[in-house]
Structure formats: structure tokens, C-alpha cells
Enzyme design. Structure first.
Site, mmCIF file in Angstrom:
data_model
loop_
_atom_site.group_PDB
_atom_site.id
_atom_site.type_symbol
_atom_site.label_atom_id
_atom_site.label_comp_id
_atom_site.label_asym_id
_atom_site.label_seq_id
_atom_site.Cartn_x
_atom_site.Cartn_y
_atom_site.Cartn_z
ATOM 1 N N CYS A 1 0.802 -1.166 0.250
ATOM 2 C CA CYS A 1 0.125 0.048 -0.040
ATOM 3 C C CYS A 1 0.946 1.390 -0.109
ATOM 4 O O CYS A 1 1.930 1.078 -0.399
ATOM 5 C CB CYS A 1 -1.089 -0.017 1.182
ATOM 6 S SG CYS A 1 -0.351 0.173 2.952
ATOM 7 N N ASP B 1 -8.149 3.813 0.777
ATOM 8 C CA ASP B 1 -7.335 4.328 2.159
ATOM 9 C C ASP B 1 -8.010 4.981 3.100
ATOM 10 O O ASP B 1 -8.710 5.912 3.141
ATOM 11 C CB ASP B 1 -6.191 5.093 1.509
ATOM 12 C CG ASP B 1 -5.182 5.362 2.416
ATOM 13 O OD1 ASP B 1 -5.264 5.009 3.625
ATOM 14 O OD2 ASP B 1 -3.941 5.709 2.279
ATOM 15 N N ASN C 1 2.297 1.406 4.326
ATOM 16 C CA ASN C 1 2.420 0.363 5.095
ATOM 17 C C ASN C 1 2.006 0.312 6.762
ATOM 18 O O ASN C 1 2.727 -0.139 7.560
ATOM 19 C CB ASN C 1 3.818 -0.407 5.081
ATOM 20 C CG ASN C 1 3.933 -1.544 5.453
ATOM 21 O OD1 ASN C 1 4.829 -2.111 6.117
ATOM 22 N ND2 ASN C 1 3.121 -2.525 5.261
ATOM 23 N N CYS D 1 -1.661 1.082 7.390
ATOM 24 C CA CYS D 1 -3.201 0.812 7.286
ATOM 25 C C CYS D 1 -3.525 -0.721 6.620
ATOM 26 O O CYS D 1 -3.609 -1.659 7.008
ATOM 27 C CB CYS D 1 -3.969 1.835 6.828
ATOM 28 S SG CYS D 1 -3.839 3.301 7.761
ATOM 29 N N ARG D 2 -3.471 -0.221 5.172
ATOM 30 C CA ARG D 2 -4.246 -1.428 4.427
ATOM 31 C C ARG D 2 -3.282 -2.685 4.391
ATOM 32 O O ARG D 2 -3.610 -3.824 4.448
ATOM 33 C CB ARG D 2 -4.561 -1.055 2.980
ATOM 34 C CG ARG D 2 -5.503 0.240 2.904
ATOM 35 C CD ARG D 2 -5.841 0.734 1.630
ATOM 36 N NE ARG D 2 -4.535 1.661 1.202
ATOM 37 C CZ ARG D 2 -4.304 2.338 0.111
ATOM 38 N NH1 ARG D 2 -5.051 2.120 -0.900
ATOM 39 N NH2 ARG D 2 -3.266 2.832 -0.116
ATOM 40 N N SER D 3 -2.009 -2.426 3.851
ATOM 41 C CA SER D 3 -1.304 -3.712 3.696
ATOM 42 C C SER D 3 -0.933 -4.575 5.026
ATOM 43 O O SER D 3 -0.948 -5.660 4.887
ATOM 44 C CB SER D 3 0.097 -3.402 2.880
ATOM 45 O OG SER D 3 0.728 -2.482 3.503
#
Length: 184
Positions: free
Chosen positions: A30, A148, A33, A35-37
Site C-alpha cells: 500500500c 485508504d 504500510n 493501514c491496508r497492507s
């Protein structure tokens, strides 16, 4: 439904073949690195372990930007995972460093949005077909971006968690066929 090199049909998406027979490696990418990934890494690790594949599947996550390198996961992302019984405490943000070609040794790199895809491909991986949008595996909203949640509220993290869980289920369903050792 996908077809393996022997012609057998398997449920799930067609994924790149493993570089090392009997093992599979996935990197999740993401922007920062935090939040999402990392949410995807924690959820996928849990799903892989529950499926009994943890000793043969390696996972990592990183961000296309370096500004959060070394930081823990965003507190809201971490709280969302904890609320669902998952442990995010080991995560420290890493950078998809152009000087480190090892990121492109993974069997599959799943990126969270079109900008991450563009930025990752701009680094010139030898096998660009191993880089895919994360939601290309999502049975709901296939191919869309993972939004995001960083600048939004807590509900954005729950939304991302739902997407991550769906894709993790698809991957865990597809992995056993990829892990079968085939005669060379």
C-alpha cells in the site's frame, strides 16, 4: 475457477506459479504500510495458519512511500484487528525500496490501489504479471481499489477489513493447489 499446468480445475483465481515448489510467498503493498497492507498481512497470516499452511506460505507487507518505515500500524487499523481477535503488535512499516530487488522475488505482489500498482510496476519487476491489484481477487467489487482509510473514520477500517477477509478466503482456497509439488 482456474486450471493448473496438469489441466486440473481448481476453485479460485489463476495465480502465478510458485518460484519454489511446495512454497508460496505473497507481498502486500500500500502507500505507507501502516493501514491496508499490514491489515491484509495480519488477516492473511491468520487465515493461512488456520488452514494449516503457515509453514509453507511466507507473507510480507510494505509501502511505496518510506515516511512511515519502522513505525507500528496505525492505531485505528490495529484497534480494528484487535476488536476481531487478531494481533497487530509485531508490525513495523517497511518500504518497497527500489534498491532492494528482493521484494520482486515474491510469487505474488498484491497492491491496494491503482496508484500503488503504477508505482510498483515503475520499479521494473522482471515479471510484472506477478504484480496484481489486491481486489482482482475479491469476489465483490473485483478489480476496484481498496480505499485508504487513513484520512477517514473508524468505519473505513471496518470496510477494509471486510475486503481483506474476502480476498484472504479466496487466496487460502487457491493456495493448496499451488503448493502441490508437481513432477518436474
Amino acid at each position: 475457477m482456474s486450471t493448473d499446468p496438469t489441466g486440473s480445475q481448481h476453485p479460485g483465481p489463476a495465480l502465478p506459479e510458485p518460484r519454489v515448489p511446495g512454497r508460496y510467498s505473497v507481498a502486500l503493498v500500500c502507500l505507507g504500510n501502516i493501514c491496508r497492507s499490514p491489515m491484509a498481512e495480519v488477516v492473511l497470516a491468520d487465515a493461512v495458519d488456520r488452514a494449516g499452511l503457515g509453514d509453507r506460505v511466507a507473507l510480507a507487507s510494505c509501502g511505496t512511500g518510506a515516511w512511515h518505515a519502522g513505525d507500528p500500524m496505525d492505531r485505528r487499523a490495529a484497534a480494528t484487528l484487535v476488536a476481531h481477535g487478531l494481533d497487530p503488535s509485531a508490525h513495523r512499516a517497511r518500504h518497497l525500496d527500489p534498491a532492494d530487488p528482493s521484494w520482486f522475488t515474491h510469487d505474488l505482489l498484491l497492491v491496494m490501489d491503482a496508484a500503488n500498482l503504477r508505482d510498483t510496476l515503475a520499479l521494473g519487476p522482471d515479471e510484472p504479471d506477478r504484480v496484481r491489484l489486491f481486489r482482482s481477487l475479491d469476489p465483490v467489487g473485483t478489480g476496484a481499489d481498496v480505499p485508504d482509510p487513513y484520512y477517514g473514520g473508524d468505519d473505513g477500517f471496518e470496510e477494509v477489513l471486510g475486503m481483506v477477509r474476502r480476498v484472504s478466503d479466496v487466496l487460502v482456497t487457491a493456495l493448496p493447489a499451488l503448493l502441490e509439488e508437481r513432477p518436474g
